[in-house]
Design a protein around this motif. Structure first.
Motif, short mmCIF file in Angstrom:
data_model
loop_
_atom_site.label_atom_id
_atom_site.label_comp_id
_atom_site.label_asym_id
_atom_site.label_seq_id
_atom_site.Cartn_x
_atom_site.Cartn_y
_atom_site.Cartn_z
N LYS A 1 1.13 -1.29 -0.03
CA LYS A 1 -0.12 -0.04 -0.09
C LYS A 1 0.71 1.23 -0.34
CE LYS A 1 -0.54 -0.04 4.92
NZ LYS A 1 -1.80 0.15 5.81
N TYR A 2 2.27 0.99 0.42
CA TYR A 2 2.57 2.82 1.07
C TYR A 2 3.85 2.70 -0.37
CZ TYR A 2 4.93 6.53 2.86
OH TYR A 2 4.93 7.93 2.83
N ARG A 3 3.71 3.81 -0.85
CA ARG A 3 4.55 3.40 -2.73
C ARG A 3 5.78 4.53 -2.37
NH1 ARG A 3 -0.35 2.13 -3.15
NH2 ARG A 3 -0.47 4.80 -3.81
N ILE A 4 7.23 3.80 -2.70
CA ILE A 4 7.94 5.15 -3.05
C ILE A 4 8.41 4.84 -4.19
CG2 ILE A 4 10.27 6.05 -2.27
CD1 ILE A 4 9.07 4.45 0.64
N PHE A 5 8.57 5.80 -4.81
CA PHE A 5 9.32 6.60 -6.38
C PHE A 5 10.54 6.47 -5.82
CE2 PHE A 5 9.91 8.85 -9.85
CZ PHE A 5 10.04 8.40 -10.84
N LEU A 6 11.34 6.03 -6.87
CA LEU A 6 13.19 6.19 -6.52
C LEU A 6 14.04 6.45 -8.33
CD1 LEU A 6 13.83 3.52 -4.19
CD2 LEU A 6 13.43 6.03 -3.43
N MET A 7 14.15 7.90 -8.15
CA MET A 7 15.27 8.22 -9.53
C MET A 7 16.24 8.98 -8.51
SD MET A 7 13.57 11.82 -10.72
CE MET A 7 13.90 11.54 -12.19
N SER A 8 17.51 8.16 -9.73
CA SER A 8 18.52 8.83 -9.20
C SER A 8 19.51 10.22 -10.37
CB SER A 8 19.62 7.57 -9.95
OG SER A 8 19.86 7.03 -11.25
N SER A 9 18.80 10.53 -11.76
CA SER A 9 19.22 11.34 -12.50
C SER A 9 17.90 11.43 -13.23
CB SER A 9 19.57 10.41 -14.04
OG SER A 9 20.77 11.54 -13.87
#
Length: 310
Positions: free
Chosen positions: A203-211
């Motif tokens: 249910k708890y979503r974390i979006f991870l980008m590096s650039s």
């Protein structure tokens, strides 16, 4: 007027245009998730008894990159006492891309913590050369959707930010294992850029980008609760901010990442790179744009090693 300008200069970048700073309450937060920033794109995300690291890099040095004269033969610092001081545990380490300011410290941290390392073929080959056990390396390319104990990690293909000439910095791949561990900047090419979606408890979503770039069609509709967004050099990508926020359904919270002067000492307050690159690296201006596009989104800027619990 002068006093007002001095006051603004003392603020953490972004705050003058509506970004917030972490609460001082010290509580765990309603989501039960804690974020701690190591600077650059380095993060520690902890929940329950799990710890996920993203691009943990602490051994800063002058690479020549900010002077447009990258020293590919420059040796990578190896202050293991610094890493031991700040990194105690990791279950997984997610590699966004392979440049020195993302991956140089990962082999040591992975061996120290016995963590699983997730990354592309190039990243995996660097880990192999760096002594990470094969059983702890997960080689991905985008499309993987991995189930763990109480959480999932999904991988999406992405692209690195572009420079003013629309070229990538230090591109390249490693299709075989190098004969020696990486010791120089040039030993760590990009080797593909990846985006991750960490979902906790379905249910708890974390979006991870590096650039500061992405493939819109790959991430459209993800709807994260928290998005780590890297705005540096995003001016070279068409409509970076409005397209990204729309694709992510206007996240509830954004944590800007990889916006700081990544060669300045971690003992100093974070500052952005406007003194070098001008408005395109001014976090205040990016926060203003993001708040205009998504007024209800909470944007939180942090100090080094500070924690945030949504």
């Amino acid at each position: 007027m002068a006093a007002a300008n001095v006051g603004r200069s003392l603020l953490l970048p972004g705050v003058a245009e509506g970004a917030e700073t972490p609460s001082r309450s010290g509580g765990p937060g309603a989501a039960g998730v804690n974020f701690r920033w190591f600077g650059t794109n380095g993060w520690e995300i902890s929940f329950a008894n799990k710890t996920i690291l993203v691009d943990p890099w602490l051994n800063r040095f002058e690479s020549g990159f900010l002077q447009n004269a990258l020293k590919t033969s420059a040796l990578l610092p190896t202050d293991t006492a610094l890493l031991d001081q700040h990194v105690k545990k990791a279950d997984q380490i997610l590699i966004g891309h392979g440049h020195w300011d993302h991956m140089a410290d990962v082999p040591y941290i992975a061996v120290k913590t016995n963590a699983m390392v997730i990354g592309s073929e190039t990243h995996a080959n660097c880990m192999r050369a760096g002594g990470v056990p094969e059983g702890k390396i997960v080689q991905v390319k985008g499309g993987e959707y991995m189930q763990f104990d109480g959480y999932t990690i999904e991988v999406f293909p992405s692209v690195h930010s572009m420079g003013g000439t629309k070229k990538y910095a230090v591109p390249g791949h490693l299709v075989s294992v190098p004969s020696a561990p990486p010791t120089k900047i040039g030993d760590l090419p990009e080797g593909d850029t990846l985006i991750y979606l960490l979902t906790i408890g379905d249910k708890y979503r974390i979006f991870l980008m590096s650039s500061g770039n992405y493939i819109e069609r790959a991430i459209a509709g993800l709807k994260p609760d928290v998005a780590l967004v890297a705005p540096l050099f995003s001016n070279n990508t068409h409509a970076f901010t409005p397209r990204l926020l729309k694709a992510l359904n206007y996240p509830r919270t954004i944590l800007p990442t990889h916006w700081d002067h990544f060669e300045a000492p971690l003992s100093e307050p974070p500052r952005d790179l406007r003194s070098i690159y001008g408005d395109v690296a001014n976090l205040d201006l990016w926060v203003k744009e993001a708040k205009t596009q998504s007024p209800k989104t909470k944007i939180v800027t942090m100090k080094y090693f500070e924690s945030f619990a949504p």
